[in-house]
Write an enzyme that holds these catalytic residues in place. Structure first.
Site, PDB file in Angstrom:
ATOM      1  CB  SER A 126      -0.883   0.052   1.250  1.00  0.00           C
ATOM      2  OG  SER A 126      -1.707  -1.058   1.322  1.00  0.00           O
ATOM      3  CG  HIS A 182      -3.248  -2.033  -3.333  1.00  0.00           C
ATOM      4  ND1 HIS A 182      -2.234  -2.951  -3.302  1.00  0.00           N
ATOM      5  CD2 HIS A 182      -3.413  -1.604  -2.068  1.00  0.00           C
ATOM      6  CE1 HIS A 182      -1.810  -3.085  -2.066  1.00  0.00           C
ATOM      7  NE2 HIS A 182      -2.509  -2.279  -1.295  1.00  0.00           N
ATOM      8  CG  HIS A 242      -5.195  -6.773   0.559  1.00  0.00           C
ATOM      9  ND1 HIS A 242      -5.369  -5.848  -0.436  1.00  0.00           N
ATOM     10  CD2 HIS A 242      -3.981  -6.522   1.105  1.00  0.00           C
ATOM     11  CE1 HIS A 242      -4.303  -5.059  -0.490  1.00  0.00           C
ATOM     12  NE2 HIS A 242      -3.443  -5.456   0.429  1.00  0.00           N
ATOM     13  CE1 TYR A 281      -8.757  -4.847   2.445  1.00  0.00           C
ATOM     14  CE2 TYR A 281      -6.790  -5.792   3.437  1.00  0.00           C
ATOM     15  CZ  TYR A 281      -7.392  -4.831   2.649  1.00  0.00           C
ATOM     16  OH  TYR A 281      -6.640  -3.843   2.072  1.00  0.00           O
ATOM     17  CD  GLU A 282      -8.935  -5.994  -2.111  1.00  0.00           C
ATOM     18  OE1 GLU A 282      -9.442  -5.499  -3.121  1.00  0.00           O
ATOM     19  OE2 GLU A 282      -7.725  -6.310  -2.047  1.00  0.00           O
ATOM     20  CB  ALA A 335       1.798  -0.307   4.381  1.00  0.00           C
ATOM     21  CG  MET A 337      -4.417  -6.133   7.187  1.00  0.00           C
ATOM     22  SD  MET A 337      -5.653  -4.866   6.879  1.00  0.00           S
ATOM     23  CE  MET A 337      -5.617  -3.959   8.427  1.00  0.00           C
ATOM     24  CB  SER A 338      -0.491  -8.176   2.241  1.00  0.00           C
ATOM     25  OG  SER A 338       0.650  -7.452   2.637  1.00  0.00           O
ATOM     26  CG  ASN A 340       0.177   2.202  11.567  1.00  0.00           C
ATOM     27  OD1 ASN A 340       0.322   1.684  10.450  1.00  0.00           O
ATOM     28  ND2 ASN A 340      -0.410   1.589  12.565  1.00  0.00           N
ATOM     29  CG  HIS A 346      -6.196   2.964   3.618  1.00  0.00           C
ATOM     30  ND1 HIS A 346      -5.285   1.924   3.614  1.00  0.00           N
ATOM     31  CD2 HIS A 346      -6.450   3.227   2.315  1.00  0.00           C
ATOM     32  CE1 HIS A 346      -5.009   1.581   2.359  1.00  0.00           C
ATOM     33  NE2 HIS A 346      -5.712   2.357   1.549  1.00  0.00           N
TER      34      HIS A 346
END
Ligand code: HPA
Length: 284
Positions: free
Chosen positions: A33, A64, A86, A88-89, A116, A217-218, A241, A255
């Site tokens: 990301s 993306h 991802h 979660y998509e 990220a 998340m990846s 972060n 995000h």
């Protein structure tokens, strides 16, 4: 079990890509990301939209891009995935890792993943880069691993060893060139989660307790599939972060913050990869 792709489908996509570029790179990068600007460093690019590649999944997430860029970095042919999908998509893990199988079918031997990530290690600051030494694939440990289902032994072994998932030689090379590239490089363990919600403070403290230095998340699923296929894997986390570890903090994770840090981190990642590629032939 979700539908599994076949070797013929991986090959079909790889053949499509081969018809749209004369390059035959052996190294590929997957951009996390906010890292999209990375492709500005690629010369003589052939750009293929994911939309056009048979079976290729296309991301819905801001930041993306959804393009395969094939060209040169430091005079060497490379393939770059500008954006990924991802779990979660709503994509299955087979879909999430489909591009990795296609890249392998195309002839990619080394896969360099980036993401990220939230910093779990208190020593990490937003904007720092971490070399992934090892991973905890939490999603897989609780029963959702991309290698589940019937195993095609032509693609890889049923029970693949993961004791050196992230390639030792490539890790050593990254650490060796980081000072030359003038990029401070942490090392640590990446914890892969499903998302899309950021973690609660109790979850952050849990992830730290189990040995995590960064979380996102990846990456973990792509790394597993690449290693299963016999590819050499390397990974970098851009710390976007500091994960929030106390409740009722004044801070929040967003995000936008992740994308802004990615833009800052892209040149640092380019600097390290350029330095690695300069030394590539003698090392790899
Ligand atoms: N948690 C999970 N994924 C992330 C984070 C985070 O704090 N930052 C960027 N991706």
């Amino acid at each position: 079990m979700p539908k599994q792709f076949t070797r013929a489908q991986f090959q079909e996509s790889a053949t499509f890509i081969a018809r749209h570029t004369a390059s035959r790179p052996k190294v590929a990068f997957v951009l996390g990301s906010g890292f999209g600007d990375f492709v500005d460093a690629i010369s003589e690019p052939d750009v293929i939209s994911y939309h056009d590649i048979p079976h290729f999944p296309v991301s819905t997430v801001k930041g993306h891009h959804g393009c395969l860029v094939i060209g040169k970095l430091e005079g060497q042919e490379v393939m770059v995935m500008q954006g990924r999908v991802h779990y979660y998509e709503g994509f299955s893990l087979e879909e999430v890792t489909f591009p990795v199988r296609v890249m392998h079918a195309f002839g990619i031997e080394t896969l360099i993943l980036s993401n990220a990530a939230g910093g779990l290690n208190p020593a990490f600051q937003p904007g720092d880069l971490m070399l992934i030494e090892d991973q905890i694939n939490l999603l897989g440990m609780i029963g959702n691993n991309p290698l589940m289902g019937a195993n095609d032994s032509e693609l890889g072994p049923r029970f693949p060893d993961m004791s050196s998932l992230y390639d030792r030689q490539l890790r050593q090379l990254a650490l060796a060139v980081a000072p030359e590239a003038d990029v401070p490089l942490h090392r640590g363990v990446y914890v892969g989660l499903s998302g899309p919600a950021f973690e609660t403070p109790a979850e952050v403290r849990f992830l730290r307790l189990i040995g995590g230095d960064a979380t996102g998340m990846s990456t973990t699923n792509e790394a597993l599939v690449a290693r299963h296929a016999g590819m050499r894997v390397l990974g970098f986390s851009g710390i976007s972060n500091a994960a929030i570890d106390v409740i009722d903090s004044d801070r929040q994770t967003s995000h936008e913050e992740v994308l802004a840090a990615g833009r800052l981190l892209a040149p640092r990642l380019v600097a390290i990869l350029r330095a690695m590629l300069k030394r590539w032939p003698e090392t790899v």
